[in-house]
Write a protein that holds these residues in place. Structure first.
Motif, short mmCIF file in Angstrom:
data_model
loop_
_atom_site.label_atom_id
_atom_site.label_comp_id
_atom_site.label_asym_id
_atom_site.label_seq_id
_atom_site.Cartn_x
_atom_site.Cartn_y
_atom_site.Cartn_z
N LEU A 67 22.61 -6.13 -14.30
CA LEU A 67 22.10 -6.01 -12.98
C LEU A 67 22.98 -5.03 -11.96
CD1 LEU A 67 20.17 -7.15 -11.01
CD2 LEU A 67 21.50 -9.25 -10.72
N THR A 68 24.33 -5.48 -12.21
CA THR A 68 25.21 -4.29 -11.43
C THR A 68 24.83 -2.76 -11.70
OG1 THR A 68 26.68 -5.95 -11.50
CG2 THR A 68 27.36 -3.61 -10.89
N GLY A 69 24.48 -2.59 -12.81
CA GLY A 69 24.14 -1.06 -13.18
C GLY A 69 23.02 -0.70 -12.49
N LEU A 70 21.88 -1.55 -12.55
CA LEU A 70 20.76 -1.45 -12.09
C LEU A 70 20.86 -0.97 -10.51
CD1 LEU A 70 17.59 -1.00 -12.32
CD2 LEU A 70 17.48 -3.54 -11.87
N VAL A 71 21.58 -1.97 -9.72
CA VAL A 71 21.80 -2.05 -8.32
C VAL A 71 22.62 -0.57 -7.84
CG1 VAL A 71 23.20 -2.83 -6.54
CG2 VAL A 71 21.68 -4.50 -7.99
N LEU A 72 23.55 -0.33 -8.73
CA LEU A 72 24.30 0.99 -8.38
C LEU A 72 23.35 1.99 -8.72
CD1 LEU A 72 27.93 0.23 -9.92
CD2 LEU A 72 27.09 0.25 -7.55
N ALA A 73 22.70 2.37 -9.71
CA ALA A 73 21.79 3.33 -9.83
C ALA A 73 20.73 3.53 -8.75
CB ALA A 73 21.14 3.05 -11.23
N ALA A 74 20.28 2.47 -8.35
CA ALA A 74 19.20 2.38 -7.21
C ALA A 74 19.92 2.84 -5.89
CB ALA A 74 18.68 1.00 -6.93
N ALA A 75 21.28 2.34 -5.71
CA ALA A 75 21.99 2.93 -4.62
C ALA A 75 22.34 4.38 -4.75
CB ALA A 75 23.39 2.13 -4.29
N GLY A 76 22.71 4.92 -5.74
CA GLY A 76 23.06 6.01 -5.84
C GLY A 76 21.89 7.03 -5.57
N ALA A 77 20.44 6.72 -6.07
CA ALA A 77 19.22 7.38 -5.86
C ALA A 77 19.05 7.41 -4.51
CB ALA A 77 18.29 6.87 -6.98
N LEU A 78 19.26 6.37 -3.94
CA LEU A 78 18.72 6.08 -2.48
C LEU A 78 19.73 7.01 -1.69
CD1 LEU A 78 17.88 2.51 -1.92
CD2 LEU A 78 16.22 4.35 -2.18
N ALA A 79 21.03 7.14 -1.98
CA ALA A 79 21.80 7.92 -1.16
C ALA A 79 21.98 9.24 -1.33
CB ALA A 79 23.56 7.37 -1.83
N LEU A 80 21.32 9.78 -2.91
CA LEU A 80 20.93 11.05 -2.97
C LEU A 80 19.98 11.51 -1.88
CD1 LEU A 80 21.31 13.65 -4.73
CD2 LEU A 80 19.77 12.61 -6.19
N SER A 81 19.18 10.71 -1.78
CA SER A 81 17.88 11.13 -1.23
C SER A 81 18.30 11.36 0.28
CB SER A 81 16.71 9.99 -1.37
OG SER A 81 16.97 8.85 -0.60
N ARG A 82 18.99 10.52 0.70
CA ARG A 82 19.37 10.60 2.18
C ARG A 82 20.64 11.44 2.44
NH1 ARG A 82 21.05 5.70 6.61
NH2 ARG A 82 21.41 6.95 7.99
N PHE A 83 21.39 11.85 1.92
CA PHE A 83 22.68 12.45 2.24
C PHE A 83 22.81 13.72 1.43
CE2 PHE A 83 24.25 8.18 2.85
CZ PHE A 83 24.26 8.26 4.20
N ALA A 84 21.94 14.09 0.40
CA ALA A 84 22.14 15.41 -0.32
C ALA A 84 21.23 16.61 0.32
CB ALA A 84 21.65 15.20 -1.61
N GLU A 85 20.58 16.27 1.30
CA GLU A 85 19.72 17.51 1.97
C GLU A 85 20.59 18.30 2.50
OE1 GLU A 85 16.42 19.56 2.45
OE2 GLU A 85 16.62 17.86 1.32
N VAL A 86 20.32 19.68 2.10
CA VAL A 86 21.16 20.75 2.83
C VAL A 86 20.49 21.09 4.40
CG1 VAL A 86 21.94 23.11 2.85
CG2 VAL A 86 21.89 21.60 0.74
N ARG A 87 21.27 21.00 5.31
CA ARG A 87 20.78 21.23 6.67
C ARG A 87 21.01 22.62 6.92
NH1 ARG A 87 19.27 16.58 7.53
NH2 ARG A 87 20.62 14.85 7.64
N THR A 88 19.67 23.72 7.49
CA THR A 88 19.91 24.79 7.85
C THR A 88 19.38 25.19 9.11
OG1 THR A 88 17.62 25.30 6.80
CG2 THR A 88 19.47 25.61 5.35
#
Length: 63
Positions: free
Chosen positions: A42-63
């Motif tokens: 369950l911890t692995g599932l939560v961490l993987a979901a949090a990582g995917a959500l963080a990637l979608s929010r913070f990984a966008e390059v601003r130009t």
């Protein structure tokens, strides 16, 4: 892809690769974690979901 970002689409795809098969394995195939290790799964599932959500929010390059 004109309306959305590639990063958000990739993160959503990664999240579905994790969250999609889990219920199938648990509900239909009677798949279980080893006794005493359910918390780790369950911890692995939560961490993987949090990582995917963080990637979608913070990984966008601003130009």
């Amino acid at each position: 892809m004109r309306r959305g970002s590639v990063t958000a689409a990739t993160a959503a795809g990664a999240l579905m690769e994790i969250a999609g098969p889990d219920p199938v394995g648990i509900l239909l195939l009677d798949d279980r974690a080893c006794p005493g290790y359910g918390w780790l799964a369950l911890t692995g599932l939560v961490l993987a979901a949090a990582g995917a959500l963080a990637l979608s929010r913070f990984a966008e390059v601003r130009t």
